[in-house]
Each structure stands twice: as structure tokens, then as C-alpha cells.
Design a protein around this motif. Structure first.
Motif, PDB file in Angstrom:
ATOM      1  N   ARG A 316       1.008  48.444  76.037  1.00  0.00           N
ATOM      2  CA  ARG A 316       2.880  48.035  76.082  1.00  0.00           C
ATOM      3  C   ARG A 316       3.083  47.582  76.802  1.00  0.00           C
ATOM      4  N   TYR A 317       3.770  45.913  77.024  1.00  0.00           N
ATOM      5  CA  TYR A 317       4.176  45.041  78.586  1.00  0.00           C
ATOM      6  C   TYR A 317       5.579  45.285  78.322  1.00  0.00           C
ATOM      7  N   ARG A 318       6.136  45.269  79.983  1.00  0.00           N
ATOM      8  CA  ARG A 318       7.422  44.978  80.140  1.00  0.00           C
ATOM      9  C   ARG A 318       7.599  43.591  80.700  1.00  0.00           C
ATOM     10  N   THR A 332       2.109  46.924  68.688  1.00  0.00           N
ATOM     11  CA  THR A 332       2.438  47.237  67.316  1.00  0.00           C
ATOM     12  C   THR A 332       3.945  46.768  66.468  1.00  0.00           C
ATOM     13  N   ASP A 333       4.945  46.914  67.510  1.00  0.00           N
ATOM     14  CA  ASP A 333       6.643  45.298  67.755  1.00  0.00           C
ATOM     15  C   ASP A 333       5.844  44.062  67.350  1.00  0.00           C
ATOM     16  N   SER A 337       6.006  41.951  63.797  1.00  0.00           N
ATOM     17  CA  SER A 337       6.642  40.630  63.461  1.00  0.00           C
ATOM     18  C   SER A 337       5.396  39.501  63.250  1.00  0.00           C
ATOM     19  N   LEU A 338       4.385  39.917  63.426  1.00  0.00           N
ATOM     20  CA  LEU A 338       3.760  38.793  63.053  1.00  0.00           C
ATOM     21  C   LEU A 338       3.129  37.665  61.223  1.00  0.00           C
ATOM     22  N   ALA A 349      15.714  43.367  65.037  1.00  0.00           N
ATOM     23  CA  ALA A 349      14.422  42.093  65.885  1.00  0.00           C
ATOM     24  C   ALA A 349      15.917  41.107  66.167  1.00  0.00           C
ATOM     25  N   ALA A 350      16.183  40.657  64.466  1.00  0.00           N
ATOM     26  CA  ALA A 350      17.718  40.054  64.834  1.00  0.00           C
ATOM     27  C   ALA A 350      18.382  39.769  65.536  1.00  0.00           C
ATOM     28  N   ARG A 351      19.105  41.530  66.057  1.00  0.00           N
ATOM     29  CA  ARG A 351      19.991  40.560  66.876  1.00  0.00           C
ATOM     30  C   ARG A 351      19.785  40.835  68.015  1.00  0.00           C
TER      31      ARG A 351
END
Lengths: 354, 343
Positions: A316-318, A332-333, A337-338, A349-351
Motif C-alpha cells: 500500500r503506498y502513500r 490490488t486496486d 485497473s489494468l 475511480a471515474a470520479r
């Protein structure tokens, strides 16, 4: 993101044929391109185009051949006149311009780069680069300093006295770009400028354009049929099909939220990891959350992050922007998204991307 | 009596025909025979004559005979001749002067100036020593066989006429390239000039001007030779790459700048090809024009024909061939240089 609008296109129609006004009435009543051609023998070039092109940014108009993109760009400097509609440049309706105003617009405010280079074969590289000042009547002695500067900037030093046919395609297009830059216009129209070049040289030229753009911040209108190219260059992406705008917006947004199956099919072949940015797939939050594996810039692309994580999907990244946390990215997100449909089905994600 | 009587009888036009048999011109042989033998001439269906002017005239006197048509044309031309002359004479007078002056200059200069001068021109145009040598050899030969004066006369006429052809031909070609309407109007005229046998337009010219005036043959040569330079200028400008023209437009060139800065330079190879053709055609015509008093090698050819002097005819013919080779090579060399500089 877009603050000042340089070029506004409003309800633009272009119909090719003997009686465009008659055909225009049919089109406004909803007749399509194929019917118009079959029943009235008129070709619908552009159908109700509305585009705002932000100042100092690159607007890419993408479409396959026959989609009307070359027709559209020629409306911006009136190489083609529309059947109906408005084109506003700096708030001025250029369709009301007389010949003199139009020449002034073309000489000082808009320059153009062409697919087939369109250099003057009987003039040297230097004379070609200095076309715009020479049209104003400036002598070679006066413009050569400026022309040399831009030739050097695009990587063509010491070729001044060559003729275009002595140069390779990539070098010829560099002359074409130098020619456009020497005019000192704030708008650059690029009509499939790199389509005729070899892939490697094309990449070079794209990087050159990005560099120049970072330096000069011109309003660039770029036409291409290549989605990779358009995603690489675009700040604002307009996708044309059969003369109408299918979708326009920020490229990341279009990639994650294709408006219709046509665009979905288009974007499905793209190397998403390279195109998508962290900011488009992150979750927006300023709160620190759990365990953080590291910090990442909001504008980094996903590919670089995958490389960094070593493929570990539990990370998980900041996400940082200007030293501030703007969000959190779960690997994981990112992975989700790939996948074309999976990525776009997430309404959040769209917003965030918008 | 005549085959086509039935038409006029059927249409009730007998009165209009006047039926004044007495005014009829000479009868046909068949009629004459029929009259003397006191029999009616029977025409079988196989021999039915075409309803031509003469045959219709037989049936109806109001229809003119074909010789009335030709004499009518002649009368018509003679009637407008004087008023035409008032307009055309002063307009073409400079041509007479130019030809006279050029003929005088080229003959007045001694050979030892003239031949080196021509060699210099050949070098300036072609930049090739081979070409200069060819020019020297050819003129040397022609002077050696005492045809120097004739050669200079021919050359003088060609220079003047070709120059005028270019002077008018290029602008006409440009006008044609810019407007489809002008092109549509000009093409039939050019076709006619090109296909009309040269002798045919010599005839009205003889009526119009006196045979002693140089402009008589000057006009004949120009009319014949101007066609290629017009056609190729038009073609050359229309063939200029449309992308380049679009670029010129996109950078805000005026029409004038486009014409002189882009279109003409890029059409130059074609225009030069037209000039080459024009020069060759004026050379061809200058021989024919010796019929109407054009001086030069053509006169010798004519002498060869008229008094059956075979040797004179052959030698002057060879002289014309040599001139043609020189003019062709020199203009082609110029063309090649333009092509080289433009790829």
C-alpha cells in the motif's frame, strides 16, 4: 484543470456536396452519414462539433481515417470553411474575418505542421524554417538568427544550406516543426505530424514535442490516428468517429470510463500500466491508513510502481503531491485497473480521475 | 427533275424557292446530257446523291451552292479586313520592328563576335563545355559552307518569336491554371492552333498584311509555336504538390506570393519543357514561313524545291537539323539544371 480556453468550437458542421445547406437541414433533423450519402449524395464531414481547447495545453484529436479529424483541424485556420457553426480563437469569431485578418491569423497566431512535411522543395532548410518571417517580407539576414535558433532547438544544426530532399523523413519533419516555431505563433496545429515516420523516430519526435511543450507551453492541436500517441501527448483528448465527437476529456478519464463500445474497443489494446497514473487509480484521502510500504508521486505511472513493488499486491503506498499526501493506493486496486472492464466498472475511480 | 424536288414540293416551299430556273448556275454534266438528249435523267435508288448544298440547289434555287459558301466566307473576310486591320496593325507593329531589328543586329555583328557570343550563351544556359563545343562546330560548319547569313536570319526569327511566345504563353498558362473556366475556353483554341495545318492560317494572314511585312510570318510562327508553352505552364502549375500549396496557405501567403514564390518555381521544369517545344516548333514553322517571305534557311529549302536544286535543298535541310540539335540540347541542358536543383 483547464483554466483559459484558447479555441472554442461551437456547433460546427461541415457537409461536402453541391447543396450543403439543404443537406444541413437533414442532418440537423437527425440523418446519419450513410443515409445522407445514399439519399442525397452529400458527405457529412463534421457533425455538430463542440470542443474547448485549453490554452498552453495539448489537445489531441483522435480518430480513424475518415473520421473527419483532418477536416476539423483545417477549420481552425480556415483552410476549410464550415457549413455552419462557430470557431472562436481568443474569443474572436474567425469566420467573420476578411482575407487580411485571416492572413494575419495564419502568419502570427497559428502555425501548422503537416503529415507529409510539405516543405518547399526549392528552398533550403534555413529558408524553409524562416518561411513565416519571409512571408512578412523580412530578408534572410533578418530572420536567419531566429530560424537558426529554432533549427538548433529541434536538433538540426549545420544543415542550413541543405535542400529538403537531402534530409531523411524525421529530419524533414524537424524542419517542419522549426518552421512552425519560427513563426512565434501561440497556437500550433499538427496534422498527423508524426504518422509518416518510423516508430523509433516517431517516439523521438513525440519526446521532442513534450520537451518543447514543457518549455514553451503553446496551445497545440494534435491530430493522430494512434491511440498510444494521443495518450502520450494529450492533456485533453477528443475522440472523433464518423464526424462527431464520441467522447472528450482527460485521457486517463477516457481510458477508465470509455463512453461507448467503440472507445472500449479502442482502449482495450493499450498498455494501461504505462498510461495510467497513480492519481487516476488512488483512493483520495489525507488520512494515514495502516501500513505504508512507501511514498509515490501522484503523477507516476503504474508501470513504475509495479516495478518498485516487485509485483507484491499486498503493498500500500502513500500518494504525494507537492510534499502533501493526497491519497492512498492499494496495489490490488492498481492490478484491477489494468484489466479494461474491471477498471472502468468502479464508479469511484471515474470520479477520482475526473 | 432533281432528286430532292419532293422535299420542297411536299413542304409547299416551291414559291419560296422562286423556281427561277434561269438564275441557276452551271448545270451538272448529267443534267446537260439529259437536256441535250431530250430525256429525263433517271436516278436509281442506288445512286441517290447526298442532300448536299449543290444537290439541294438543283431542286430549289433559294438554296445556295457550296461555292457560294466559300466565296461568301471570302467576301465576309474581305469586308471585315479593313476594320480588322485598323486594330491588328498597330498592335502587331512592334513585332515587325523587333524582327527587323533582330535580323539587322545578328547580321551586322561580324561572325567573330557572333559565334563566340552564341557559345557564351550556350555556356551560361547549360554550363557544359561539350555543349559549347557542339555549338562551335555546328556554326563553324554552317559558316564554312557559306550559309552563315541564312543561319543567322533563321536564328534571329526564332529568338524573337520564341521570346514573344514565352512572354504571352506563360501568363496565359497561369491564367488557365487558376481558373477552370479559362482553361475550358482556351483548350479548344489551343487544340485548333495545334491541329490546323500551318498553311491554313498563312492564307488569311496574307490578306491581312502585306507580304513585305515581317510580322506576317512572325504571327504565323507565334500562333503555331505558342501552344506548348501555354499547355505546359498550365499543367506545371496544376501539378504543384497540393500539400505544399496548403502549407503556403496555412502560413498566410498572399496569392501573389504563392504564385511567384511557390507555384512558378515549382512549375519551372514543366515550363522549360514547354519552352523547349516552343523553340522546336518555331524552327519547324520558320521553314514553312519562307513561303511568305521569311528569310533564312527556309528560303534555301524552298529554292531547292522550286528550281530542283537537290544539293541546296539537302544542305540547307542539314543546316536546319543542326540548328534544331543545338537549340534542343541547349534548352534541355537548362531544363536538366533546373531539375537537378529541385530534385
Amino acid at each position: 484543470m483547464s483554466d483559459e480556453i484558447k479555441i472554442k468550437i461551437r456547433n460546427l458542421y461541415k457537409i461536402f456536396g453541391d447543396k450543403p445547406q439543404m443537406a444541413l437541414a437533414y442532418v440537423r433533423n437527425g440523418m446519419g452519414k450513410t443515409e445522407l450519402l445514399a439519399e442525397h449524395n452529400h458527405v457529412l464531414g463534421l457533425n455538430n462539433i463542440n470542443v474547448d481547447m485549453p490554452a498552453g495545453k495539448t489537445t489531441v484529436i483522435m480518430g480513424l481515417s475518415g473520421s473527419g479529424k483532418s477536416t476539423l483541424i483545417r477549420h481552425l485556420n480556415r483552410l476549410i470553411d464550415p457549413s455552419a457553426g462557430e470557431v472562436l480563437v481568443n474569443g474572436d469569431d474567425i469566420l467573420s474575418y476578411n482575407d487580411k485578418q485571416l492572413r494575419d491569423l495564419r502568419q502570427h497566431h497559428m502555425s501548422m505542421v503537416f503529415q507529409k512535411f510539405a516543405l518547399f522543395p526549392h528552398r533550403t532548410v534555413l529558408e524553409n524554417a524562416g518561411l513565416a518571417p519571409s512571408i512578412e517580407g523580412m530578408g534572410k539576414g533578418k530572420y536567419q538568427k531566429d530560424a537558426r535558433k529554432w533549427l538548433a532547438r529541434v536538433g538540426l544544426e549545420g544543415q542550413d544550406d541543405q535542400y529538403p530532399h537531402q534530409l531523411s523523413g524525421g529530419m524533414q519533419q524537424r524542419v517542419g516543426i522549426a518552421r512552425a516555431l519560427t513563426s512565434n505563433s501561440d497556437i500550433m496545429l499538427m496534422d498527423e505530424a508524426f504518422s509518416a515516420l518510423d516508430p523509433l523516430i516517431r517516439t523521438d519526435m513525440q519526446n521532442l514535442l513534450i520537451e518543447l511543450q514543457a518549455e514553451l507551453a503553446k496551445t497545440v492541436v494534435f491530430i493522430t490516428h494512434d491511440l498510444d500517441e494521443s495518450l502520450k501527448l494529450a492533456d485533453h483528448l477528443v475522440i472523433l468517429k464518423d464526424g462527431f465527437v464520441v467522447q472528450q476529456g482527460e485521457p486517463q478519464h477516457i481510458l477508465l470510463n470509455p463512453a461507448d463500445p467503440y472507445i472500449e474497443a479502442f482502449v482495450s489494446d493499450i498498455n494501461r500500466a504505462r498510461v495510467l497514473r497513480v492519481r487516476s487509480v488512488m483512493r483520495q484521502t489525507t488520512e494515514a491508513m495502516g501500513e505504508i510500504s512507501g511514498e509515490v508521486d501522484h503523477d507516476a505511472n503504474l508501470e513504475s510502481l509495479i516495478e518498485r513493488s516487485g509485483g507484491d499486491t499486498t503493498n500500500r503506498y502513500r500518494v504525494m503531491k507537492g510534499g502533501q499526501q493526497v491519497g492512498i493506493l492499494e496495489m490490488t486496486d492498481l492490478v484491477r485497473s489494468l484489466v479494461p472492464r474491471g477498471g472502468s466498472s468502479d464508479p469511484d475511480a471515474a470520479r477520482r480521475a475526473g | 427533275m432533281a432528286t430532292y424536288d419532293f422535299i420542297f414540293d411536299g413542304l409547299g416551299l416551291r414559291d419560296w424557292c422562286g423556281d427561277g430556273e434561269k438564275s441557276g448556275g452551271p448545270m451538272s454534266m448529267a443534267d446537260l446530257l439529259g437536256e441535250t438528249s431530250g430525256q429525263k435523267v433517271e436516278v436509281s435508288a442506288w445512286d441517290t446523291p447526298f442532300p448536299s448544298l449543290d444537290n439541294l440547289h438543283d431542286a430549289c434555287n433559294a438554296i445556295p451552292q457550296s461555292r457560294d459558301l466559300t466565296s461568301g466566307l471570302e467576301r465576309g473576310f474581305l469586308d471585315i479586313k479593313d476594320s480588322l486591320k485598323i486594330v491588328v496593325d498597330p498592335l502587331t507593329q512592334p513585332l515587325s520592328w523587333a524582327l527587323n531589328e533582330m535580323l539587322w543586329v545578328m547580321q551586322a555583328l561580324p561572325w567573330w563576335i557572333m559565334i563566340p557570343l552564341l557559345m557564351l550563351i550556350a555556356y551560361a544556359v547549360g554550363r557544359s563545355m561539350k555543349l559549347v563545343a557542339l555549338v562551335a562546330v555546328c556554326f563553324g560548319f554552317l559558316a564554312f559552307v557559306d550559309y552563315y547569313d541564312y543561319t543567322m536570319q533563321t536564328l534571329a526569327i526564332i529568338f524573337v518569336c520564341a521570346f514573344i511566345c514565352v512572354l504571352f504563353g506563360v501568363p496565359i498558362g497561369i491564367a488557365m491554371s487558376r481558373s477552370d473556366r479559362v482553361q475550358r475556353m482556351m483548350i479548344p483554341i489551343l487544340d485548333m492552333l495545334q491541329t490546323l495545318p500551318p498553311f491554313v492560317y498563312l492564307i488569311p494572314l496574307i490578306f491581312l498584311f502585306s507580304v513585305t511585312e515581317p510580322k506576317l510570318y512572325g504571327i504565323a510562327i507565334i500562333l503555331y509555336a505558342i501552344v506548348p508553352v501555354i499547355r505546359l505552364t498550365d499543367l506545371g502549375i496544376r501539378l504543384v504538390d497540393r500539400d505544399v500549396i496548403e502549407a503556403a496557405d496555412a502560413f498566410g501567403m498572399t496569392k501573389r506570393q504563392k504564385l511567384f514564390g511557390v507555384q512558378i518555381p515549382l512549375a519551372l521544369p514543366n515550363i522549360m519543357a514547354g519552352v523547349n517545344q516552343t523553340i522546336m516548333m518555331s524552327l519547324a514553322m520558320v521553314v514553312i514561313a519562307s513561303l511568305v517571305s521569311a528569310p533564312g534557311l527556309g528560303v534555301l529549302v524552298l529554292r531547292g524545291i522550286r528550281s530542283l536544286e537537290l544539293g541546296v535543298g539537302l544542305l540547307s535541310g542539314l543546316g536546319i537539323v543542326l540548328l534544331a540539335i543545338i537549340l534542343d540540347r541547349v534548352t534541355k541542358a537548362a531544363l536538366a539544371r533546373i531539375n537537378a536543383s529541385q530534385k
